[in-house]
Design a protein around this motif. Structure first.
Motif, PDB file in Angstrom:
ATOM      1  N   LYS A 106      12.785  -2.668  -8.161  1.00  0.00           N
ATOM      2  CA  LYS A 106      12.772  -3.499  -6.960  1.00  0.00           C
ATOM      3  C   LYS A 106      12.421  -2.699  -5.698  1.00  0.00           C
ATOM      4  O   LYS A 106      11.933  -3.260  -4.732  1.00  0.00           O
ATOM      5  CB  LYS A 106      14.125  -4.199  -6.800  1.00  0.00           C
ATOM      6  N   VAL A 107      12.645  -1.379  -5.750  1.00  0.00           N
ATOM      7  CA  VAL A 107      12.230  -0.569  -4.606  1.00  0.00           C
ATOM      8  C   VAL A 107      10.705  -0.596  -4.475  1.00  0.00           C
ATOM      9  O   VAL A 107      10.169  -0.561  -3.360  1.00  0.00           O
ATOM     10  CB  VAL A 107      12.762   0.885  -4.739  1.00  0.00           C
ATOM     11  N   ASN A 108      10.005  -0.685  -5.600  1.00  0.00           N
ATOM     12  CA  ASN A 108       8.547  -0.787  -5.544  1.00  0.00           C
ATOM     13  C   ASN A 108       8.107  -2.145  -5.016  1.00  0.00           C
ATOM     14  O   ASN A 108       7.067  -2.262  -4.342  1.00  0.00           O
ATOM     15  CB  ASN A 108       7.951  -0.532  -6.922  1.00  0.00           C
ATOM     16  N   GLU A 109       8.885  -3.177  -5.326  1.00  0.00           N
ATOM     17  CA  GLU A 109       8.585  -4.491  -4.764  1.00  0.00           C
ATOM     18  C   GLU A 109       8.750  -4.473  -3.241  1.00  0.00           C
ATOM     19  O   GLU A 109       7.993  -5.117  -2.510  1.00  0.00           O
ATOM     20  CB  GLU A 109       9.510  -5.550  -5.373  1.00  0.00           C
ATOM     21  N   MET A 110       9.738  -3.737  -2.767  1.00  0.00           N
ATOM     22  CA  MET A 110       9.931  -3.612  -1.326  1.00  0.00           C
ATOM     23  C   MET A 110       8.734  -2.923  -0.677  1.00  0.00           C
ATOM     24  O   MET A 110       8.309  -3.290   0.427  1.00  0.00           O
ATOM     25  CB  MET A 110      11.217  -2.831  -1.036  1.00  0.00           C
ATOM     26  N   LEU A 111       8.167  -1.940  -1.359  1.00  0.00           N
ATOM     27  CA  LEU A 111       6.971  -1.274  -0.838  1.00  0.00           C
ATOM     28  C   LEU A 111       5.835  -2.265  -0.627  1.00  0.00           C
ATOM     29  O   LEU A 111       5.166  -2.255   0.412  1.00  0.00           O
ATOM     30  CB  LEU A 111       6.510  -0.186  -1.815  1.00  0.00           C
ATOM     31  N   THR A 112       5.621  -3.123  -1.621  1.00  0.00           N
ATOM     32  CA  THR A 112       4.495  -4.048  -1.527  1.00  0.00           C
ATOM     33  C   THR A 112       4.728  -5.141  -0.497  1.00  0.00           C
ATOM     34  O   THR A 112       3.764  -5.789  -0.062  1.00  0.00           O
ATOM     35  CB  THR A 112       4.215  -4.704  -2.893  1.00  0.00           C
ATOM     36  N   ARG A 113       5.982  -5.350  -0.114  1.00  0.00           N
ATOM     37  CA  ARG A 113       6.279  -6.373   0.891  1.00  0.00           C
ATOM     38  C   ARG A 113       6.277  -5.819   2.312  1.00  0.00           C
ATOM     39  O   ARG A 113       6.529  -6.550   3.267  1.00  0.00           O
ATOM     40  CB  ARG A 113       7.628  -7.036   0.574  1.00  0.00           C
ATOM     41  N   VAL A 350      -6.534  -5.077  -6.799  1.00  0.00           N
ATOM     42  CA  VAL A 350      -5.325  -5.616  -6.180  1.00  0.00           C
ATOM     43  C   VAL A 350      -4.495  -4.458  -5.634  1.00  0.00           C
ATOM     44  O   VAL A 350      -3.859  -3.727  -6.407  1.00  0.00           O
ATOM     45  CB  VAL A 350      -4.505  -6.447  -7.187  1.00  0.00           C
ATOM     46  N   ALA A 351      -4.506  -4.280  -4.320  1.00  0.00           N
ATOM     47  CA  ALA A 351      -3.868  -3.119  -3.708  1.00  0.00           C
ATOM     48  C   ALA A 351      -2.373  -3.060  -4.018  1.00  0.00           C
ATOM     49  O   ALA A 351      -1.822  -1.985  -4.285  1.00  0.00           O
ATOM     50  CB  ALA A 351      -4.095  -3.139  -2.194  1.00  0.00           C
ATOM     51  N   GLN A 352      -1.695  -4.201  -3.983  1.00  0.00           N
ATOM     52  CA  GLN A 352      -0.244  -4.205  -4.224  1.00  0.00           C
ATOM     53  C   GLN A 352       0.079  -3.773  -5.656  1.00  0.00           C
ATOM     54  O   GLN A 352       1.055  -3.049  -5.884  1.00  0.00           O
ATOM     55  CB  GLN A 352       0.336  -5.592  -3.945  1.00  0.00           C
ATOM     56  N   THR A 353      -0.720  -4.198  -6.620  1.00  0.00           N
ATOM     57  CA  THR A 353      -0.498  -3.800  -8.003  1.00  0.00           C
ATOM     58  C   THR A 353      -0.750  -2.304  -8.185  1.00  0.00           C
ATOM     59  O   THR A 353       0.004  -1.608  -8.866  1.00  0.00           O
ATOM     60  CB  THR A 353      -1.408  -4.615  -8.943  1.00  0.00           C
ATOM     61  N   VAL A 354      -1.803  -1.811  -7.557  1.00  0.00           N
ATOM     62  CA  VAL A 354      -2.104  -0.376  -7.617  1.00  0.00           C
ATOM     63  C   VAL A 354      -0.965   0.430  -7.007  1.00  0.00           C
ATOM     64  O   VAL A 354      -0.539   1.453  -7.559  1.00  0.00           O
ATOM     65  CB  VAL A 354      -3.438  -0.094  -6.896  1.00  0.00           C
ATOM     66  N   LEU A 355      -0.429  -0.018  -5.878  1.00  0.00           N
ATOM     67  CA  LEU A 355       0.662   0.707  -5.225  1.00  0.00           C
ATOM     68  C   LEU A 355       1.912   0.726  -6.105  1.00  0.00           C
ATOM     69  O   LEU A 355       2.571   1.765  -6.232  1.00  0.00           O
ATOM     70  CB  LEU A 355       0.983   0.076  -3.869  1.00  0.00           C
ATOM     71  N   ARG A 356       2.256  -0.407  -6.693  1.00  0.00           N
ATOM     72  CA  ARG A 356       3.431  -0.453  -7.575  1.00  0.00           C
ATOM     73  C   ARG A 356       3.304   0.584  -8.697  1.00  0.00           C
ATOM     74  O   ARG A 356       4.240   1.329  -8.984  1.00  0.00           O
ATOM     75  CB  ARG A 356       3.565  -1.839  -8.210  1.00  0.00           C
ATOM     76  N   SER A 357       2.156   0.591  -9.346  1.00  0.00           N
ATOM     77  CA  SER A 357       1.980   1.488 -10.492  1.00  0.00           C
ATOM     78  C   SER A 357       1.964   2.947 -10.064  1.00  0.00           C
ATOM     79  O   SER A 357       2.518   3.813 -10.760  1.00  0.00           O
ATOM     80  CB  SER A 357       0.675   1.137 -11.224  1.00  0.00           C
TER      81      SER A 357
END
Length: 523
Positions: A106-113, A350-357
């Protein structure tokens, strides 16, 4: 009726049922969610009304066909739908075999938000997105280390589109060598994902399918028989969707290379391989990974996904453009690839998907990635030895260790009780669990494919296994519990219809539903 004691390891589950209509049916003329204020006179004087500047050819002739509904009812609508949904954050999602359903930090989800991410636009000038381009570039470097490939593109929007992109590169490669017409066959295997054959067929290739030998491995003797001067490429998953890893894969790729073909690798099933094996050492020229599987980005019901596509140096010039490069202290999108196949989607990825990974990989490091693979394989083999001891269950082909998943069979249970894998699928929802009956065709009879990943504890695995044990007991002693299922879910047993097989009954939008059902007086 004989009473069967509920297994204490399973949960007392009953899903909320709202009989919720689609949002278009909640439409009430004149009801507003947001009242948009008129444009202030001073704004009009400065920049215009915001509409007249739009070219006439791009202006709507009528208002968009959207439902009118108040905010409170919209909120209730979507909250009710969420209560009728099972998902990886809600239940033990082991049953979606081959899809690697794991915990998304969920910390990665916070990054994308972060607003800086949410407000990115693909048409921004490069100098304003240097940070995001750096993330793309660094993820490329990480994926090179994981796979042994030399360059990566994150443009494909799914694993299937990555397979299509690789088939396109194969075609362009042979065309550049003057062999495009002659090399018109792609070889694949029956236990690889159906998208492998489908995408190659879309590119015009004749598909040759290898079936397994007695142990479930692709038959290498059959490969030797079918490979020829007509072979354009060989595409395979390893491990295949059975969870069986082919230890002779290097021999397969060498045979195809000797015939002049390109070898490309479906690594959607890579969760048990991280830090253990690489595509390069197996002799592949291309591979892809699903960031929305192995690398802890969510599936999100089909998007936004990313099929990270890697190639060797020889094939770099064929990649879709642009790719991210770093030169003179600046990151840039490069379009000057001599033989590029062009674009496979509008923008780079998809920038958000790339950032999560990227965040997931950096948080784990190389040792952590290898630990992911070890735990995934450990979990899977614990589950394997439990499931094959359930009455009526088996795991066809080679015995012993499997990699990150297993395609099981309830063929014996069906022959002895008449209960099918589809019946069991419905009953599993009564425990708040998902169970998938696997890809067609059913080469493994009465199949179900389980993939526990590294995310689940022994207690989670035992809960899922206990549900299967209870259902097996019911199949032999109290079939009505299964035949009347699901009883605790949002819907009950569906009437057998041809909805999935008849295109005339497909409605992928509200507009197509209205057209096909001839419903009147709706929005």
């Amino acid at each position: 009726m004989q009473f069967i004691q509920r297994n204490r390891k399973t949960r007392d589950f009953h899903q909320a049922k709202w009989n919720e209509p689609v949002i278009f049916e909640l439409h009430q003329s004149g009801e507003k969610g947001v009242e948009v204020p008129p444009v202030h006179d001073k704004v009009v004087e400065t920049i215009g009304d915001g509409i007249s500047a739009i070219p006439k050819s791009m202006q709507r002739k009528s208002k968009p066909n959207l439902p009118e509904i108040g905010q409170a009812r919209v909120l209730r609508h979507y909250l009710r739908l969420s209560q009728e949904t099972l998902g990886s954050d809600f239940n033990v999602e082991i049953g979606q075999g081959t899809c690697t359903m794991k915990y998304i930090p969920k910390v990665n989800e916070m990054l994308t938000r972060n607003p800086k991410m949410m407000e990115l636009h693909p048409l921004q000038p490069e100098e304003t997105v240097q940070g995001m381009l750096e993330v793309f570039y660094n993820l490329d470097l990480c994926m090179r280390e994981i796979s042994g490939m030399d360059y990566f593109s994150f443009q494909p929007s799914s694993g299937t589109q990555a397979l299509f992109t690789m088939a396109s590169i194969v075609r362009k490669y042979h065309e550049q060598r003057g062999e495009g017409e002659k090399r018109n066959e792609i070889i694949t295997t029956i236990f690889s994902h159906p998208s492998q054959a489908a995408t190659a067929a879309v590119k015009g290739y004749k598909i040759i399918t290898l079936h397994p030998d007695e142990n479930g491995f692709p038959d290498i003797e059959k490969l030797k028989e079918v490979v020829s001067v007509r072979t354009a490429g060989f595409v395979v998953a390893n491990p295949e969707d059975t969870g069986i890893f082919n230890p002779k894969i290097k021999e397969f790729t060498q045979i195809v290379h000797d015939a002049g073909g390109i070898c490309y690798y479906d690594q959607a099933n890579a969760n048990g391989l991280l830090g253990i094996t690489r595509a390069k050492e197996a002799g592949f020229d291309m591979c892809f990974f699903n960031l929305h599987k192995t690398f802890a980005a969510p599936h999100m019901c089909g998007g936004p996904a990313t099929g990270a596509l890697g190639v060797t140096e020889e094939l770099k010039e064929f990649l879709p453009v642009p790719i991210v490069e770093y030169k003179d202290g600046k990151y840039s999108l490069q379009y000057d690839l001599k033989n590029s196949i062009g674009k496979v989607r509008a923008f780079h990825g998809v920038a958000q998907t790339v950032l999560r990974s990227y965040a997931w990989i950096r948080s784990l490091g190389p040792d952590g990635l290898k630990e992911v693979a070890k735990i995934a394989v450990l979990n899977n083999n614990y589950m394997y030895h439990k499931v094959i001891n359930i009455q009526g269950a088996s795991a066809p082909y080679v015995k012993g260790h499997r990699l990150e998943q297993v395609r099981y069979s309830f063929e014996q249970l069906t022959s002895e009780t008449g209960i099918t894998t589809e019946d069991i699928q419905r009953r599993m929802t009564d425990f708040g669990l998902h169970y998938w009956t696997s890809h067609h065709p059913y080469i493994v009879k009465q199949p179900f494919t389980l993939e526990p990943t590294e995310s689940y504890s022994k207690q989670d695995l035992d809960e899922y296994i206990s549900a299967l044990e209870q259902i097996s007991q019911e199949a032999y002693e109290n079939q009505s519990e299964i035949l009347n299922a699901p009883q605790n879910s949002t819907i009950h047993k569906l009437v057998e219809e041809d909805y999935l097989d008849n295109p005339e009954k497909w409605c992928i939008s509200w507009r197509s539903y209205l057209k096909k059902s001839k419903v009147k007086n709706h929005v």
